[in-house]
Design a protein around this motif. Structure first.
Motif, PDB file in Angstrom:
ATOM      1  N   MET A   1      24.116  24.921  13.656  1.00 41.37           N
ATOM      2  CA  MET A   1      23.847  24.278  14.937  1.00 41.37           C
ATOM      3  C   MET A   1      22.863  25.123  15.739  1.00 41.37           C
ATOM      4  SD  MET A   1      26.508  23.332  18.026  1.00 41.37           S
ATOM      5  CE  MET A   1      27.405  22.174  17.003  1.00 41.37           C
ATOM      6  N   ALA A   2      21.845  24.495  16.267  1.00 43.97           N
ATOM      7  CA  ALA A   2      20.861  25.223  17.056  1.00 43.97           C
ATOM      8  C   ALA A   2      21.511  25.809  18.285  1.00 43.97           C
ATOM      9  CB  ALA A   2      19.708  24.294  17.459  1.00 43.97           C
ATOM     10  N   ALA A   3      20.966  26.966  18.715  1.00 41.67           N
ATOM     11  CA  ALA A   3      21.557  27.655  19.862  1.00 41.67           C
ATOM     12  C   ALA A   3      21.541  26.785  21.101  1.00 41.67           C
ATOM     13  CB  ALA A   3      20.824  28.967  20.116  1.00 41.67           C
ATOM     14  N   SER A   4      20.428  26.050  21.330  1.00 40.99           N
ATOM     15  CA  SER A   4      20.328  25.214  22.521  1.00 40.99           C
ATOM     16  C   SER A   4      21.372  24.103  22.506  1.00 40.99           C
ATOM     17  CB  SER A   4      18.919  24.625  22.624  1.00 40.99           C
ATOM     18  OG  SER A   4      18.622  23.843  21.477  1.00 40.99           O
ATOM     19  N   THR A   5      21.614  23.513  21.301  1.00 37.54           N
ATOM     20  CA  THR A   5      22.625  22.464  21.180  1.00 37.54           C
ATOM     21  C   THR A   5      24.011  23.033  21.431  1.00 37.54           C
ATOM     22  OG1 THR A   5      21.243  21.349  19.544  1.00 37.54           O
ATOM     23  CG2 THR A   5      23.559  20.697  19.651  1.00 37.54           C
ATOM     24  N   HIS A   6      24.264  24.229  20.899  1.00 36.58           N
ATOM     25  CA  HIS A   6      25.564  24.874  21.071  1.00 36.58           C
ATOM     26  C   HIS A   6      25.865  25.101  22.546  1.00 36.58           C
ATOM     27  CE1 HIS A   6      28.853  27.695  20.711  1.00 36.58           C
ATOM     28  NE2 HIS A   6      28.150  28.619  21.349  1.00 36.58           N
ATOM     29  N   HIS A   7      24.898  25.641  23.277  1.00 38.39           N
ATOM     30  CA  HIS A   7      25.146  25.927  24.681  1.00 38.39           C
ATOM     31  C   HIS A   7      25.200  24.652  25.521  1.00 38.39           C
ATOM     32  CE1 HIS A   7      23.889  29.977  23.345  1.00 38.39           C
ATOM     33  NE2 HIS A   7      24.797  30.346  24.217  1.00 38.39           N
ATOM     34  N   ALA A   8      24.475  23.610  25.120  1.00 36.06           N
ATOM     35  CA  ALA A   8      24.580  22.328  25.820  1.00 36.06           C
ATOM     36  C   ALA A   8      25.975  21.746  25.652  1.00 36.06           C
ATOM     37  CB  ALA A   8      23.526  21.352  25.286  1.00 36.06           C
ATOM     38  N   ASP A   9      26.534  21.888  24.454  1.00 30.38           N
ATOM     39  CA  ASP A   9      27.894  21.411  24.209  1.00 30.38           C
ATOM     40  C   ASP A   9      28.898  22.204  25.051  1.00 30.38           C
ATOM     41  OD1 ASP A   9      27.040  19.516  22.435  1.00 30.38           O
ATOM     42  OD2 ASP A   9      27.415  20.734  20.648  1.00 30.38           O
ATOM     43  N   MET A  10      28.658  23.511  25.184  1.00 29.28           N
ATOM     44  CA  MET A  10      29.529  24.337  26.016  1.00 29.28           C
ATOM     45  C   MET A  10      29.565  23.810  27.440  1.00 29.28           C
ATOM     46  SD  MET A  10      28.582  28.207  24.732  1.00 29.28           S
ATOM     47  CE  MET A  10      29.221  28.887  26.257  1.00 29.28           C
ATOM     48  N   LEU A  11      28.391  23.501  27.982  1.00 30.34           N
ATOM     49  CA  LEU A  11      28.323  23.022  29.363  1.00 30.34           C
ATOM     50  C   LEU A  11      28.977  21.659  29.516  1.00 30.34           C
ATOM     51  CD1 LEU A  11      24.741  24.122  30.420  1.00 30.34           C
ATOM     52  CD2 LEU A  11      26.902  24.960  31.329  1.00 30.34           C
ATOM     53  N   ARG A  12      28.804  20.796  28.527  1.00 28.78           N
ATOM     54  CA  ARG A  12      29.419  19.471  28.608  1.00 28.78           C
ATOM     55  C   ARG A  12      30.947  19.559  28.606  1.00 28.78           C
ATOM     56  NH1 ARG A  12      24.696  17.584  25.807  1.00 28.78           N
ATOM     57  NH2 ARG A  12      25.479  18.343  23.800  1.00 28.78           N
ATOM     58  N   ASN A  13      31.469  20.623  27.996  1.00 23.35           N
ATOM     59  CA  ASN A  13      32.919  20.802  27.927  1.00 23.35           C
ATOM     60  C   ASN A  13      33.451  21.727  29.014  1.00 23.35           C
ATOM     61  OD1 ASN A  13      33.896  19.328  25.426  1.00 23.35           O
ATOM     62  ND2 ASN A  13      32.202  20.502  24.576  1.00 23.35           N
ATOM     63  N   PHE A  14      32.584  22.097  29.964  1.00 16.18           N
ATOM     64  CA  PHE A  14      32.989  22.958  31.071  1.00 16.18           C
ATOM     65  C   PHE A  14      33.933  22.181  31.987  1.00 16.18           C
ATOM     66  CE2 PHE A  14      32.480  24.695  35.347  1.00 16.18           C
ATOM     67  CZ  PHE A  14      32.553  26.070  35.133  1.00 16.18           C
ATOM     68  N   ARG A  15      35.124  22.732  32.209  1.00 19.12           N
ATOM     69  CA  ARG A  15      36.114  22.102  33.094  1.00 19.12           C
ATOM     70  C   ARG A  15      36.162  22.896  34.401  1.00 19.12           C
ATOM     71  NH1 ARG A  15      41.876  21.596  30.630  1.00 19.12           N
ATOM     72  NH2 ARG A  15      40.803  19.988  29.389  1.00 19.12           N
ATOM     73  N   PHE A  16      35.720  22.261  35.474  1.00 23.16           N
ATOM     74  CA  PHE A  16      35.620  22.936  36.772  1.00 23.16           C
ATOM     75  C   PHE A  16      36.994  23.289  37.331  1.00 23.16           C
ATOM     76  CE2 PHE A  16      35.813  22.340  41.415  1.00 23.16           C
ATOM     77  CZ  PHE A  16      35.004  23.390  41.827  1.00 23.16           C
TER      78      PHE A  16
END
Length: 315
Positions: A1-16
């Motif tokens: 998985m590309a690094a940019s995709t990995h970090h985008a997925d991290m942000l999408r799963n960020f629970r405030f």
């Protein structure tokens, strides 16, 4: 998985969870939340604390008035009085002009959470005796894992493609806070390879060669890569630093936004070199003998013990 995709997925799963801090001057917002870890047990989602720092992206300096008008998607008048007018504007989406810059710390420790939380600051006077009794043991207690990311950079396992200059004593590379595009906010960092230099207090006269080289090579790199001439850089060392592995901040002198350039915390590299040049050849160094005065946030791990020690001295 590309690094940019990995970090985008991290942000999408960020629970405030909550807002740690907000700064109107830098147009930034620091949020605490959580992100799922890679491991799952019996179908139960495992999460770890995460910090997201969001700030407005800078407008490109080459953006002319005509380009700006073309980039505007919509405007709304806020106030008009004689020759003065204030409007809100919305820019059209652009790959070359990101709307926000996002920094993520994951997994975030309690130290990170305290550091980025809104807090009151107080001036403390750290004498050499208080350093030896309180601060030095505090620094020594930090586990090596806290600066493993620094070791990874120095040993070429991380950000190797970002290194601008490598020297037997240090490496120079862009700081993670820089967007790598806006020259007015240029931000580099020089990291010493000697892990025994934890902070300003550990500098000795024999470190002058490294410090002079950092000053010289940072100016050369800025001139050759970005056309920044003599006097265009502000170089300084933090005390207390954000991590205890010696490093020098190298910032465009026009960049006034970074926190940490306040009196007391930021010590100019030129001044550090000058002090060491005039220091004695034998005996304790100038930074061992000095009393250092600086602002310390009430969330900092040193705050309570230093405040208690100073109140005891006053009594």
């Amino acid at each position: 998985m590309a690094a940019s995709t990995h970090h985008a997925d991290m942000l999408r799963n960020f629970r405030f969870e909550r807002v740690l801090n907000e700064d109107a001057i830098t147009s930034s917002l620091v949020l605490l939340g959580s992100i799922p870890t890679a491991s799952h047990t019996n179908g139960t989602e495992q999460r770890a604390p995460a910090i997201a720092r969001i700030e407005r992206g800078a407008l490109p300096p080459a953006l002319s008035s005509g380009d700006l008008v073309a980039a505007l998607r919509d405007t709304q008048l806020v106030l008009s009085n004689d020759i003065y007018a204030s409007l809100h504007g919305w820019l059209a989406p652009s790959e070359d002009r990101p709307d926000v810059k996002i920094g993520v710390i994951f997994p975030a420790t309690d130290v990170h959470i305290r550091k980025y939380s809104a807090q009151r600051y107080y001036m403390v006077r750290e004498t050499p005796a208080l350093y030896e009794r309180i601060v030095k043991p505090y620094i020594a207690a930090f586990p090596p894992a806290r600066t493993q990311w620094v070791v990874d950079i120095l040993e070429g396992r991380a950000e190797a493609d970002k290194v601008l200059h490598s020297d037997p004593a240090y490496v120079l590379l862009p700081d993670i806070k820089w967007d790598l595009a806006t020259i007015a906010s240029l931000y580099l960092v020089a990291i010493a390879k000697d892990g025994s230099i934890r902070s300003l207090r550990d500098l000795r006269k024999h470190h002058l060669g490294m410090l002079r080289s950092i000053r010289r090579e940072s100016a050369r790199v800025a001139r050759q890569r970005w056309g920044l001439g003599r006097g265009a850089l502000r170089m300084y060392v933090h005390y207390q630093p954000s991590y205890y592995h010696f490093h020098v901040h190298v910032v465009n002198v026009e960049h006034t936004a970074p926190t940490g350039m306040s009196v007391g915390q930021a010590h100019l590299l030129d001044d550090i070199i000058s002090l060491l040049e005039s220091d004695v050849d034998d005996g304790p160094s100038v930074f061992e003998r000095m009393t250092l005065t600086y602002a310390l946030g009430e969330q900092h791990g040193l705050f309570e013990p230093l405040r208690a020690a100073q109140e005891a001295e006053e009594d």
